[in-house]
Every structure is written in structure tokens, then in C-alpha cells.
Scaffold this active site. Sequence first.
Site, PDB file in Angstrom:
ATOM      1  N   SER A  13       0.795  -1.223   0.000  1.00 42.34           N
ATOM      2  CA  SER A  13       0.000   0.000   0.000  1.00 42.34           C
ATOM      3  C   SER A  13       0.830   1.277   0.000  1.00 42.34           C
ATOM      4  CB  SER A  13      -0.960  -0.006   1.189  1.00 42.34           C
ATOM      5  OG  SER A  13      -0.250  -0.115   2.397  1.00 42.34           O
ATOM      6  N   HIS A  51      -5.444  -3.527  -2.559  1.00 43.12           N
ATOM      7  CA  HIS A  51      -5.047  -2.693  -3.704  1.00 43.12           C
ATOM      8  C   HIS A  51      -4.872  -3.499  -4.985  1.00 43.12           C
ATOM      9  CE1 HIS A  51      -4.465   0.758  -1.077  1.00 43.12           C
ATOM     10  NE2 HIS A  51      -3.903  -0.083  -0.222  1.00 43.12           N
ATOM     11  N   LYS A  98     -12.123   0.428  -1.487  1.00 44.26           N
ATOM     12  CA  LYS A  98     -11.163   1.036  -2.416  1.00 44.26           C
ATOM     13  C   LYS A  98     -11.713   0.960  -3.838  1.00 44.26           C
ATOM     14  CE  LYS A  98      -7.645   1.004   0.941  1.00 44.26           C
ATOM     15  NZ  LYS A  98      -7.041   0.143   1.939  1.00 44.26           N
TER      16      LYS A  98
HETATM   17  C1  PLP Z   1      -6.967   0.026   3.330  1.00 45.58           C
HETATM   18  C2  PLP Z   1      -6.357  -1.242   3.704  1.00 45.58           C
HETATM   19  C3  PLP Z   1      -6.943  -2.061   4.684  1.00 45.58           C
HETATM   20  C4  PLP Z   1      -8.080  -1.601   5.537  1.00 45.58           C
HETATM   21  O1  PLP Z   1      -9.271  -1.559   4.826  1.00 45.58           O
HETATM   22  P1  PLP Z   1     -10.466  -0.630   5.289  1.00 45.58           P
HETATM   23  O2  PLP Z   1     -11.608  -1.186   4.552  1.00 45.58           O
HETATM   24  O3  PLP Z   1     -10.117   0.767   4.886  1.00 45.58           O
HETATM   25  O4  PLP Z   1     -10.611  -0.751   6.767  1.00 45.58           O
HETATM   26  C5  PLP Z   1      -6.384  -3.309   4.903  1.00 45.58           C
HETATM   27  N1  PLP Z   1      -5.296  -3.718   4.218  1.00 45.58           N
HETATM   28  C6  PLP Z   1      -4.690  -2.945   3.286  1.00 45.58           C
HETATM   29  C7  PLP Z   1      -3.493  -3.448   2.564  1.00 45.58           C
HETATM   30  C8  PLP Z   1      -5.198  -1.676   3.023  1.00 45.58           C
HETATM   31  O5  PLP Z   1      -4.587  -0.902   2.132  1.00 45.58           O
END
Ligand code: PLP
Length: 403
Positions: free
Chosen positions: A191, A219, A250
Amino acid sequence: MDFNTADDNVMRRIRAMNQRVQGLKEADLYFYNLPVQEIKGGARVVVQGREMGMYASYSYLGLLGHPRINRAAKEAIDRFGSGTHGVRTLAGTLTIHQELEETIAAFKHAEAAITFSSGYATNLTVISTLMGRGDYVISDKLNHASIVDGCLMSGAEFRRFRHNDMEDLERRLQQVPPDAAKLVIADAVFSMDGDIIDLPRVVELCRKYNAWLMIDEAHSVGVLGETGRGIEEHFGMEDVIDIKMGTLSKTIPSVGGYVAGRKELINYLRHASRAYIFSAALPPAQAAAANEAFKVILDEPWRIQRLRENTEIFIKGLKSAGFDTMLTQTAIVPILCGSDERAFMMTRACHHRDIFVLPVVSPAVPEGLARLRATVTAAHEPEDIEHAIEVMIESGREIGLIS
Ligand SMILES: *Cc1c(COP(=O)(O)O)cnc(C)c1O
């Protein structure tokens, strides 16, 4: 108002953070928690009255505000209302939850899926439900904070291997007693760096050392693979991950998290994971939006193609201008700045030119590796991206990051 307590360690930590934030605000170098007033088609936003190009969005396929998805969310509110009757196990499960879980399972080519109220909660609860005292979790050094927290919460022995370093992973696996339960866990796309885990080699090692494999696809869903199904599709591998975790916040423009996998595993999580049993179900609108979004991804494959083209334009343009974009291969594009202060200055220079990007500084990344973390999406036009690159070049020259 004052706190009840005198000067203690807690108070000192609170004050230190407040002072750091205040100092940055006074220097016009604070960019977090900025309220976005309007989202214009995903590629542009209005912030503090100014319209800016958006380069900090995780809506990789530009699905935020998609008419089909919005309609599905509105219909779900009309049908079910805005909340649920509580936790899933009791009266909280709606038919839309089941539909969503079936959609996810089909999308991920898995037998079944389970959803939770956030991706963060998913990692906490799934890791700590599966692993416990006497077990071993082996985690990539650059894994997301929610994975680290889940590992710590589990009480299992916590081992970390050097980022995407398969020799180091093997060394860690060799150090674990052969009959201990072990879980290897990694982000699919990292990330902060945008690079991709070496899945084929990780799978090989998990098989060799008899370890469970969990991959976080926050991602990579919608980003990797010909049809956006994620990392297994990217490497042409079918169903090699035991615990396929992802978020609904996302590429999927909703909120929530999921795990897809074997029926037995999912059924176990449904009856043993505390975030499922003791926390309210996803709201109907969010479940319906997520459900529709997976279908839109399959119906509109041009978005994945477009994202890929945009990513290439962006990375190439930045690299040829002399920026260090580290090892990224995806829509997350780090622009290395060095010190925290330089990252803040670079951000300010971009914002002054109406490009919305955000800095990532320590402790989220190691000291000296502060960066802008820019993202591109399928919603950008190639001309938008060319303009953003121009702005970054001007800004980079202004602060002496490139010549
Ligand atoms: C954003 C993210 C999360 C958390 O997800 P949310 O739905 O925002 O709580 C978990 N793992 C990774 C790699 C992320 O980028």
C-alpha cells in the site's frame, strides 16, 4: 477544560502529537483530514473552495458515483432502511448480505465468502481467530498496519521477513518447529510502495513448509489481472490462496472487508470470529453498493484497460523527469522525497498548483523514505495525467528534488 490527570506519560504523548500538528499547521505544511466538498467524476475534487485534480483516490476503476452502484444503494435503503437489526448472527443478516457474499465468492473463484464492517476489522478478527498462542504468523515487513495489529492481537509468535524477499521468508519458515501451525501473510500490492508480492514463490514455500497462506487484496482487486479479479489472475494461478482477504472501500466504492475461501473455513469464521459475532452488520446500502460494483467491474472491462494505460503514462512520465518512483508496478505511485519535511514541501507545492496528493511520512514509512503517494485511476483522462506530471516537475524543481 483540563484533564483530571497531572503530567504523566499519556499526557506527554498527547501533547507531543498536538504540538507536531500545530507546528505543521502554522507552517502551512499540514494536509491531513482536509474536507472534500465535492467529488467530480472521480478525477477532480473541490477542496476549500478550489477545484483540484485528484491523485489520492483509491477508487482505482473510477467507480465512485457510478449510476448503477448509486441506484443499487438507494434501492436497498428503500427496501431495508438505513441500518440493520444488529449483528449478523442474530437478526442482522439480510438477503443482500448473502447476495454480496455469493457475488464475492464467484468473483474470487472461491467456494464461499464472509463480510465484515471494515477491512481493518477483517484483518484483526480473521488473523486472531485462526491463530493463537503456540502458533506462528510470518508477515512481510511492509504489510499493512491492520495485518500487524491482527498478528499482535492473535498472541501467536510474530515473525517478519524482509520485504518481498523469498530467501528470508524461507529462512523464517525453517526456524519454525515443523509441527507448529503457521500462517504466511502478505499484501498483494503493497500500500505504500505499489509493488507486487512474488505469489508463485510464496505459494511454493507455503506448500513446502506446510503453512497457511493469507493475501490482502486491498489494492489488487480491480487492479491486477485481465478481468480485475486480483493477484491469482495476474499470475495465472487458480485458487492457490487459502485466505483471500480484501476490502470493499477502495476499488469497490463502499465500506467493509471480506474473506473468500473454502466453505469450511468461512463457516468457521461465521461462528468464531468476534468482529462478526459482536459487531453490527454492514448497512444495507453499503452491501448493495458493493454487490453491484463487482458486477460493474465484469461488465465494463475497459476500465481495467484504461487504468493500466493511465498507470503506464504516469509512471513513465515521472521516471523520465528524474523522480524515484521506487519499485511500483501499479496505480500506487510513490514519489520519493527523503525527509518528512521535503515530502510536506512537495505536497504544498502541488496543492498550490491545484493537484491534490498526500505525503506519507514516518512512522508510516521508514525515516528518510518519506514520499508522496500518488494514485491514478481509470477516471483520469491522459491529458489530466500529463498536466499532473507537469505540475510535479515544476514542484520538484522548486523544492530541489529534481533538477
Ligand atoms: C486500506 C487497507 C486495509 C483496511 O481496509 P479498510 O476497509 O479501509 O478498513 C487493509 N489492508 C490494506 C493493505 C489496506 O490498504
